[in-house]
Every structure is written in structure tokens, then in C-alpha cells.
Design a protein around this motif. Sequence first.
Motif, PDB file in Angstrom:
ATOM      1  N   GLY A  90      -4.180  -2.762  -3.522  1.00 34.66           N
ATOM      2  CA  GLY A  90      -3.119  -3.183  -2.610  1.00 34.66           C
ATOM      3  C   GLY A  90      -3.207  -2.506  -1.255  1.00 34.66           C
ATOM      4  O   GLY A  90      -4.191  -1.853  -0.919  1.00 34.66           O
ATOM      5  N   ARG A  91      -2.147  -2.686  -0.474  1.00 37.27           N
ATOM      6  CA  ARG A  91      -2.065  -2.007   0.817  1.00 37.27           C
ATOM      7  C   ARG A  91      -1.612  -0.569   0.616  1.00 37.27           C
ATOM      8  O   ARG A  91      -0.942  -0.247  -0.351  1.00 37.27           O
ATOM      9  CB  ARG A  91      -1.076  -2.735   1.732  1.00 37.27           C
ATOM     10  CG  ARG A  91      -1.506  -4.124   2.145  1.00 37.27           C
ATOM     11  CD  ARG A  91      -0.390  -4.866   2.860  1.00 37.27           C
ATOM     12  NE  ARG A  91       0.727  -5.143   1.957  1.00 37.27           N
ATOM     13  CZ  ARG A  91       1.825  -5.811   2.320  1.00 37.27           C
ATOM     14  NH1 ARG A  91       1.941  -6.268   3.553  1.00 37.27           N
ATOM     15  NH2 ARG A  91       2.796  -6.033   1.450  1.00 37.27           N
ATOM     16  N   ASP A 117       7.987  -8.971   0.597  1.00 37.48           N
ATOM     17  CA  ASP A 117       6.816  -8.726   1.443  1.00 37.48           C
ATOM     18  C   ASP A 117       6.251  -7.328   1.184  1.00 37.48           C
ATOM     19  O   ASP A 117       5.048  -7.138   1.138  1.00 37.48           O
ATOM     20  CB  ASP A 117       7.168  -8.890   2.915  1.00 37.48           C
ATOM     21  CG  ASP A 117       5.935  -8.777   3.797  1.00 37.48           C
ATOM     22  OD1 ASP A 117       5.026  -9.613   3.638  1.00 37.48           O
ATOM     23  OD2 ASP A 117       5.879  -7.857   4.635  1.00 37.48           O
ATOM     24  N   GLU A 118       7.137  -6.342   1.002  1.00 38.25           N
ATOM     25  CA  GLU A 118       6.693  -4.983   0.673  1.00 38.25           C
ATOM     26  C   GLU A 118       6.411  -4.919  -0.830  1.00 38.25           C
ATOM     27  O   GLU A 118       6.972  -4.112  -1.565  1.00 38.25           O
ATOM     28  CB  GLU A 118       7.759  -3.966   1.084  1.00 38.25           C
ATOM     29  CG  GLU A 118       7.955  -3.868   2.582  1.00 38.25           C
ATOM     30  CD  GLU A 118       9.111  -2.955   2.949  1.00 38.25           C
ATOM     31  OE1 GLU A 118       8.868  -1.931   3.603  1.00 38.25           O
ATOM     32  OE2 GLU A 118      10.257  -3.253   2.588  1.00 38.25           O
ATOM     33  N   ARG A 119       5.502  -5.746  -1.265  1.00 40.15           N
ATOM     34  CA  ARG A 119       5.270  -5.975  -2.683  1.00 40.15           C
ATOM     35  C   ARG A 119       4.442  -4.886  -3.348  1.00 40.15           C
ATOM     36  O   ARG A 119       4.407  -4.802  -4.578  1.00 40.15           O
ATOM     37  CB  ARG A 119       4.568  -7.320  -2.861  1.00 40.15           C
ATOM     38  CG  ARG A 119       3.308  -7.469  -2.034  1.00 40.15           C
ATOM     39  CD  ARG A 119       2.762  -8.879  -2.060  1.00 40.15           C
ATOM     40  NE  ARG A 119       3.719  -9.862  -1.549  1.00 40.15           N
ATOM     41  CZ  ARG A 119       3.470 -11.158  -1.463  1.00 40.15           C
ATOM     42  NH1 ARG A 119       2.292 -11.628  -1.832  1.00 40.15           N
ATOM     43  NH2 ARG A 119       4.380 -11.986  -0.992  1.00 40.15           N
ATOM     44  N   ASP A 120       3.806  -4.046  -2.558  1.00 36.74           N
ATOM     45  CA  ASP A 120       2.878  -3.069  -3.129  1.00 36.74           C
ATOM     46  C   ASP A 120       3.574  -1.940  -3.882  1.00 36.74           C
ATOM     47  O   ASP A 120       2.919  -1.162  -4.569  1.00 36.74           O
ATOM     48  CB  ASP A 120       1.989  -2.490  -2.024  1.00 36.74           C
ATOM     49  CG  ASP A 120       1.263  -3.578  -1.257  1.00 36.74           C
ATOM     50  OD1 ASP A 120       0.175  -3.980  -1.699  1.00 36.74           O
ATOM     51  OD2 ASP A 120       1.813  -4.059  -0.253  1.00 36.74           O
ATOM     52  N   TYR A 121       4.887  -1.833  -3.747  1.00 31.95           N
ATOM     53  CA  TYR A 121       5.636  -0.843  -4.523  1.00 31.95           C
ATOM     54  C   TYR A 121       5.881  -1.308  -5.960  1.00 31.95           C
ATOM     55  O   TYR A 121       6.268  -0.500  -6.805  1.00 31.95           O
ATOM     56  CB  TYR A 121       7.003  -0.574  -3.870  1.00 31.95           C
ATOM     57  CG  TYR A 121       6.929   0.096  -2.521  1.00 31.95           C
ATOM     58  CD1 TYR A 121       6.650   1.454  -2.411  1.00 31.95           C
ATOM     59  CD2 TYR A 121       7.134  -0.632  -1.343  1.00 31.95           C
ATOM     60  CE1 TYR A 121       6.589   2.082  -1.177  1.00 31.95           C
ATOM     61  CE2 TYR A 121       7.075  -0.015  -0.101  1.00 31.95           C
ATOM     62  CZ  TYR A 121       6.803   1.337  -0.017  1.00 31.95           C
ATOM     63  OH  TYR A 121       6.723   1.951   1.211  1.00 31.95           O
ATOM     64  N   PHE A 122       5.643  -2.584  -6.240  1.00 34.41           N
ATOM     65  CA  PHE A 122       6.042  -3.160  -7.515  1.00 34.41           C
ATOM     66  C   PHE A 122       4.841  -3.612  -8.340  1.00 34.41           C
ATOM     67  O   PHE A 122       3.734  -3.769  -7.832  1.00 34.41           O
ATOM     68  CB  PHE A 122       6.969  -4.358  -7.273  1.00 34.41           C
ATOM     69  CG  PHE A 122       8.186  -4.026  -6.471  1.00 34.41           C
ATOM     70  CD1 PHE A 122       9.332  -3.566  -7.091  1.00 34.41           C
ATOM     71  CD2 PHE A 122       8.181  -4.161  -5.092  1.00 34.41           C
ATOM     72  CE1 PHE A 122      10.463  -3.250  -6.350  1.00 34.41           C
ATOM     73  CE2 PHE A 122       9.300  -3.848  -4.338  1.00 34.41           C
ATOM     74  CZ  PHE A 122      10.448  -3.386  -4.970  1.00 34.41           C
ATOM     75  N   GLY A 123       5.082  -3.819  -9.627  1.00 35.66           N
ATOM     76  CA  GLY A 123       4.046  -4.303 -10.524  1.00 35.66           C
ATOM     77  C   GLY A 123       4.667  -4.990 -11.725  1.00 35.66           C
ATOM     78  O   GLY A 123       5.896  -5.094 -11.858  1.00 35.66           O
ATOM     79  N   LEU A 138       1.690  -0.339   5.268  1.00 38.83           N
ATOM     80  CA  LEU A 138       3.017  -0.942   5.177  1.00 38.83           C
ATOM     81  C   LEU A 138       3.905  -0.465   6.317  1.00 38.83           C
ATOM     82  O   LEU A 138       4.667  -1.249   6.899  1.00 38.83           O
ATOM     83  CB  LEU A 138       3.663  -0.606   3.830  1.00 38.83           C
ATOM     84  CG  LEU A 138       3.136  -1.344   2.596  1.00 38.83           C
ATOM     85  CD1 LEU A 138       3.791  -0.788   1.344  1.00 38.83           C
ATOM     86  CD2 LEU A 138       3.379  -2.838   2.706  1.00 38.83           C
ATOM     87  N   LEU A 139       3.826   0.813   6.637  1.00 39.41           N
ATOM     88  CA  LEU A 139       4.627   1.357   7.726  1.00 39.41           C
ATOM     89  C   LEU A 139       4.196   0.765   9.062  1.00 39.41           C
ATOM     90  O   LEU A 139       5.021   0.534   9.952  1.00 39.41           O
ATOM     91  CB  LEU A 139       4.512   2.881   7.765  1.00 39.41           C
ATOM     92  CG  LEU A 139       5.124   3.628   6.574  1.00 39.41           C
ATOM     93  CD1 LEU A 139       4.820   5.114   6.661  1.00 39.41           C
ATOM     94  CD2 LEU A 139       6.626   3.399   6.513  1.00 39.41           C
ATOM     95  N   GLN A 140       2.905   0.531   9.215  1.00 38.75           N
ATOM     96  CA  GLN A 140       2.392  -0.029  10.464  1.00 38.75           C
ATOM     97  C   GLN A 140       2.779  -1.491  10.618  1.00 38.75           C
ATOM     98  O   GLN A 140       3.075  -1.961  11.717  1.00 38.75           O
ATOM     99  CB  GLN A 140       0.871   0.119  10.521  1.00 38.75           C
ATOM    100  CG  GLN A 140       0.399   1.554  10.680  1.00 38.75           C
ATOM    101  CD  GLN A 140      -1.108   1.691  10.515  1.00 38.75           C
ATOM    102  OE1 GLN A 140      -1.763   0.828   9.922  1.00 38.75           O
ATOM    103  NE2 GLN A 140      -1.655   2.774  11.036  1.00 38.75           N
ATOM    104  N   GLU A 141       2.784  -2.202   9.518  1.00 30.91           N
ATOM    105  CA  GLU A 141       3.081  -3.634   9.583  1.00 30.91           C
ATOM    106  C   GLU A 141       4.559  -3.921   9.774  1.00 30.91           C
ATOM    107  O   GLU A 141       4.938  -4.956  10.319  1.00 30.91           O
ATOM    108  CB  GLU A 141       2.592  -4.325   8.303  1.00 30.91           C
ATOM    109  CG  GLU A 141       1.080  -4.407   8.197  1.00 30.91           C
ATOM    110  CD  GLU A 141       0.645  -5.097   6.921  1.00 30.91           C
ATOM    111  OE1 GLU A 141       1.527  -5.454   6.105  1.00 30.91           O
ATOM    112  OE2 GLU A 141      -0.562  -5.280   6.733  1.00 30.91           O
TER     113      GLU A 141
END
Length: 357
Positions: free
Chosen positions: A309-310, A41-47, A315-318
Motif C-alpha cells: 500500500g501507500r 480514500d485513506e484506505r491503507d489503514y484498513f484491511g 498519505l500525508l502528502q496527498e
Amino acid sequence: MAEVLACQIVILDGTTISQDVNKRAVGQVLLNLVYKHLGLDERDYFGLLYTDDKSNPRWLDALKPIRKQIKRGPYNLRFRVKLYPIQPTYLFEESTRYFMALQIRENILQQRLPCSPDSYALLAGYIVQGEFGDLETNDPNYLEEVPFLESAPQEIFTQVMELHKRNKGLSPAECDRKILDLAGRFTLYGLDFHDALDHSGIPILLGVNGFGITVFCGEMPHLIKLNHFPWVRVSSVNYKNKQLILEMLPIVGQHFEDSIIFLMPSKIACKEAWKSCIEHHAFFRSIRPPKRPSRNNLFRRGSTFRYSGRTQLRLLQEGATNTLERKPSRRFERYACRNVVHCNREPCTQDKQPQQI
């Protein structure tokens, strides 16, 4: 001509997954398939990394068609960490921390993240506890099976074994937390490096992260920090041919250069460094991602690339709702068939207009 692109993605644990996408699909389609497969779900750290036809490593652009980025097959990519959290406590999901910890191991093994011998042994102690569970032998030869220790001197095995004993009772998830907490203190943690030349033609390295751009000289692991440009002092980042240009904000009462120019090895390398700056600034310092310019804008110039992305703030808020369960294993086949993720839900002509940051 095939209507689908058969993509092979190598994950951080060494496994390979296959995903077929429509030949007209943009990068985000493939990214979503990989994220869903891994339960992230915390996918925005990856690519996804791929190698272009000139052997340059490049990140897959989520908003561009895959075939415009990878001109011809095979469509081989690597799932890797793209943006590192400033603090490991910012990560909510166990699955995120798991893959982040795997990336840390890879960076150290490939000498992209230097650390002291003591820190190396501490990391190894957490790794073997996470992989084997509590120590049940007095024979240090079991450590020879650990890929992280393949090139380590034999004398470090005794130290790692003692640390393994000390880590009794730690779960794999707790070991991942310990690894990230320790790695987050390393000087070069989270830096995205780019080769460059300064104004005198001296080879340097530019390191981009959530704090700004840091300039180093020397070679790994003996880098010397020369300068640092925090994002609060940078008004815009631009590129022109092989030149990466930082426009600086003035400081009252101080003399300063209003433009800092770095010469990159190629136009492609320059644009990749520029994109890294844009993404890091947008992710770590923006409240929301910038809007992508309309392609119907008659007067648009240069690249339309924007971070899509986000942001870290969002991400911290969600927070997170995804879960992953890991169990200790006595067998190192886990490096080849790692834990299953359990998810609860399904300017010449090339000039770039300055990106305001």
C-alpha cells in the motif's frame, strides 16, 4: 464449479455487505470493492480479517489469490483497522476517523485496549453525544441502550450523563475526533499483539506499532512493559520455523546482543508476526513501499510478501478529498444501519531471507 466467490464482509458498525469476485481474483480486488462501497480514500489503514481452517485470524494478502488464502467457503471476512496513525491529526477524512473511532470502541469492549474508569466515562460521553445529539432528558435510563455501556457499572451512568451535558453542541464528527485524541494517549493504543515465549520459556506478548516492537508480560489489562526495540535499532526481521529473529544494530560503546529471538506458538503465528513487523515498518518509516521480488528470480528464497500500500508519508502528502456527512440520531438502529457514506468519486526449507529494514 462457481465462477465467482460470494464474499460476506462484516463492517465495524455491525452491518454486512456482500461482494462477488471472480474465483481467480487476488485480495486487492475485494479490498477495492469494500473501500469503494464505504467511500474510503485513506484506505491503507484498513484491511480484511478472515479465520483460517485452524481458527487463526489472518489478514487478507492484497497480492495473493483469495482462494489460496481462504481454501474453501464460506468466504466470511471482517473489515477492521490494521494500522493505527501515530497521531489522530494525521487523518484527513471524516470517514476514516469514523471507522477508526468504531474500532477503538470495539477494542475497549473486547479488553484489547485497557483504560481507566475516568477515561472510559469520557469516551462514553463523546459516544452518546455523537449518537443522540444534545441531551434532552433527565432520565439516565436512555444510557442502557448504548452498547458501549452494556457491561458498565450502574454508578457510571450519572457521570456519563453529566459529561453528555458538557458535550452540548459537539457534532458526531467532532466527537470522533475527541475519541481518537483521547484513545491516542492510552499506553496500548495502536499495538498489534502476538503471543510469544522468551528465551527462558516465559509467556510474553509482542506489541508491534509505528515506533517498533515492545515486549510485555502478564495478562490484560495488567501488562508490564519489559523491553522496547525501536525500528532505528533493528536492521532486519527474519523468521525460521517458529522463531522470530530481530537483527540489531550496534550502539557505540555499549554491549548488546546482535540477535533477539522469540519463540512463537506456531509457524503460521510466527509468519503473521513477521508480516506485521514488515508492514508497520514500511508504512510508518518508509518513503515508498518496497518492491515485490520477481517470481522469475531463480534464486529467490522464502516468502515474497511485501507491504503493497501507500506509506503514511504519502498519505500525508496527498491529503484527502473525500467527504462524509454524519447527523446525530436519537435511535440506536444506527448501530445496525449506520450513516451512509457520501463519496464525490465514483531457511530450513521454510526459511525466510532476512528482510532489510
